[in-house]
Design a protein around this motif. Structure first.
Motif, PDB file in Angstrom:
ATOM      1  N   UNK A 122      78.786 132.963   1.406  1.00 37.97           N
ATOM      2  CA  UNK A 122      78.699 133.919   0.300  1.00 37.97           C
ATOM      3  C   UNK A 122      77.994 133.363  -0.923  1.00 37.97           C
ATOM      4  N   UNK A 123      76.768 132.879  -0.739  1.00 38.81           N
ATOM      5  CA  UNK A 123      75.982 132.405  -1.861  1.00 38.81           C
ATOM      6  C   UNK A 123      76.431 131.083  -2.417  1.00 38.81           C
ATOM      7  N   UNK A 124      77.244 130.338  -1.669  1.00 41.89           N
ATOM      8  CA  UNK A 124      77.740 129.052  -2.137  1.00 41.89           C
ATOM      9  C   UNK A 124      77.560 128.000  -1.061  1.00 41.89           C
ATOM     10  N   UNK A 125      77.699 126.741  -1.463  1.00 41.55           N
ATOM     11  CA  UNK A 125      77.719 125.610  -0.538  1.00 41.55           C
ATOM     12  C   UNK A 125      79.010 124.837  -0.798  1.00 41.55           C
ATOM     13  N   UNK A 126      79.603 124.340   0.290  1.00 43.55           N
ATOM     14  CA  UNK A 126      80.865 123.607   0.206  1.00 43.55           C
ATOM     15  C   UNK A 126      80.728 122.283   0.932  1.00 43.55           C
ATOM     16  N   UNK A 127      81.415 121.272   0.433  1.00 35.83           N
ATOM     17  CA  UNK A 127      81.483 119.994   1.122  1.00 35.83           C
ATOM     18  C   UNK A 127      82.847 119.368   0.816  1.00 35.83           C
ATOM     19  N   UNK A 128      83.466 118.787   1.839  1.00 35.22           N
ATOM     20  CA  UNK A 128      84.786 118.159   1.680  1.00 35.22           C
ATOM     21  C   UNK A 128      84.606 116.650   1.615  1.00 35.22           C
ATOM     22  N   UNK A 129      85.293 116.044   0.627  1.00 32.57           N
ATOM     23  CA  UNK A 129      85.191 114.594   0.423  1.00 32.57           C
ATOM     24  C   UNK A 129      86.590 113.995   0.491  1.00 32.57           C
ATOM     25  N   UNK A 130      86.921 113.233   1.547  1.00 35.50           N
ATOM     26  CA  UNK A 130      88.242 112.601   1.672  1.00 35.50           C
ATOM     27  C   UNK A 130      88.384 111.439   0.683  1.00 35.50           C
ATOM     28  N   UNK A 131      89.586 111.236   0.182  1.00 33.98           N
ATOM     29  CA  UNK A 131      89.846 110.155  -0.769  1.00 33.98           C
ATOM     30  C   UNK A 131      91.206 109.522  -0.477  1.00 33.98           C
ATOM     31  N   UNK A 132      91.370 108.297  -0.989  1.00 34.07           N
ATOM     32  CA  UNK A 132      92.663 107.606  -1.024  1.00 34.07           C
ATOM     33  C   UNK A 132      92.827 107.080  -2.447  1.00 34.07           C
ATOM     34  N   UNK A 133      93.954 107.420  -3.091  1.00 32.89           N
ATOM     35  CA  UNK A 133      94.148 107.115  -4.502  1.00 32.89           C
ATOM     36  C   UNK A 133      95.359 106.218  -4.705  1.00 32.89           C
ATOM     37  N   UNK A 134      95.270 105.377  -5.742  1.00 30.83           N
ATOM     38  CA  UNK A 134      96.432 104.606  -6.194  1.00 30.83           C
ATOM     39  C   UNK A 134      96.539 104.788  -7.695  1.00 30.83           C
ATOM     40  N   UNK A 135      97.620 105.444  -8.135  1.00 35.97           N
ATOM     41  CA  UNK A 135      97.836 105.697  -9.558  1.00 35.97           C
ATOM     42  C   UNK A 135      98.859 104.714 -10.100  1.00 35.97           C
ATOM     43  N   UNK A 136      98.531 104.093 -11.233  1.00 35.60           N
ATOM     44  CA  UNK A 136      99.437 103.139 -11.870  1.00 35.60           C
ATOM     45  C   UNK A 136      99.998 103.772 -13.139  1.00 35.60           C
ATOM     46  N   UNK A 137     101.334 103.693 -13.322  1.00 34.10           N
ATOM     47  CA  UNK A 137     101.996 104.308 -14.470  1.00 34.10           C
ATOM     48  C   UNK A 137     102.311 103.263 -15.536  1.00 34.10           C
ATOM     49  N   UNK A 167      99.927 107.985 -16.974  1.00 32.23           N
ATOM     50  CA  UNK A 167      99.066 107.249 -16.050  1.00 32.23           C
ATOM     51  C   UNK A 167      98.165 106.300 -16.838  1.00 32.23           C
ATOM     52  N   UNK A 168      98.195 105.025 -16.453  1.00 33.78           N
ATOM     53  CA  UNK A 168      97.349 104.027 -17.126  1.00 33.78           C
ATOM     54  C   UNK A 168      96.031 103.782 -16.380  1.00 33.78           C
ATOM     55  N   UNK A 169      95.979 104.196 -15.143  1.00 37.25           N
ATOM     56  CA  UNK A 169      94.734 103.994 -14.396  1.00 37.25           C
ATOM     57  C   UNK A 169      94.854 104.534 -12.980  1.00 37.25           C
TER      58      UNK A 169
END
Length: 227
Positions: A171-186, A154-156
């Protein structure tokens, strides 16, 4: 002559009796037959009604009021600050970002973790990227070597971060979901697109370290999509 002296003495005695038997004299005049005025009843306290003993508080004359120093323009002069108290504590550059009001990491801090994650990958600092996974990187289910090998071709990677979800607690933790869209260049120019979400977590239990209280990547659900 003897009769004349006797008559004179009798007249004087009559006059003295008349003077001594006068009952019209004002009360209080001198004489044994006058009645004494009643003495006032004894009372506790002074005639002003104040108590004999002082009440609570400082006894004595009042202290002079404190005066405020003024400058030439009539403005109050504030006391000089302690130079040691004004000295700011050193800031740890490695400490996780926090919300000043609550002293706890915010959702924006969680989003920043994803940005830092791909910034580290793009500069090929895979050790730093691996450390942004929770449990010291072990939550990626890879060793540091396996993790770095996954980006060998992967170059970027470009990332678009969507609006994060709400913070959930468990249970003593906090959670948060973060949606993403990725483009990987080889290396050969080929590109792949991915969509999904990262779930970040942090600990809130007493005794948790600063790293455990910071947002870290817990899991990822990333799927490849057609370009």
């Amino acid at each position: 002559m003897t009769q004349f002296r006797f008559a004179f003495l009798l007249a004087c005695a009559a006059a003295l009796s008349a003077c001594g038997g006068d009952k019209s004299r004002a009360p209080g005049a001198s004489g044994d037959d006058t009645e004494a005025l009643p003495a006032p009843a004894g009372a506790r306290g002074s005639v002003t009604g104040m108590p004999d003993e002082p009440g609570p508080g400082v006894v004595g004359p009042p202290k002079p009021e404190e005066t405020v120093a003024l400058d030439a323009e009539g403005n109050p002069v504030l006391p000089a600050e302690d130079p040691l108290a004004a000295t700011a504590a050193p800031v740890d550059p490695n400490a996780p970002p926090t919300d000043i009001a609550t002293n706890e990491p915010t959702v924006d801090d969680a989003v920043a973790v994803i940005r830092d994650y791909y910034a580290a990958i793009n500069r090929r600092d895979f050790a730093q990227a691996y450390a942004l996974w929770s449990d010291g990187g072990r939550s990626s289910n890879q060793t540091p070597e396996q993790f770095a090998a996954g980006f060998a071709d992967t170059t970027g990677v470009s990332v678009e971060i969507m609006a994060p979800g709400r913070v959930d607690a468990a249970a003593g933790s906090r959670y948060v979901e973060i949606p993403v869209a990725l483009t990987a260049t080889h290396a050969d120019g080929r590109q792949q697109r991915f969509v999904g979400a990262y779930t970040l977590r942090r600990a809130v239990v007493d005794g948790a370290t600063a790293d455990q209280r910071a947002w870290r990547i817990g899991t990822a659900d990333i799927r490849e999509v057609a370009p």
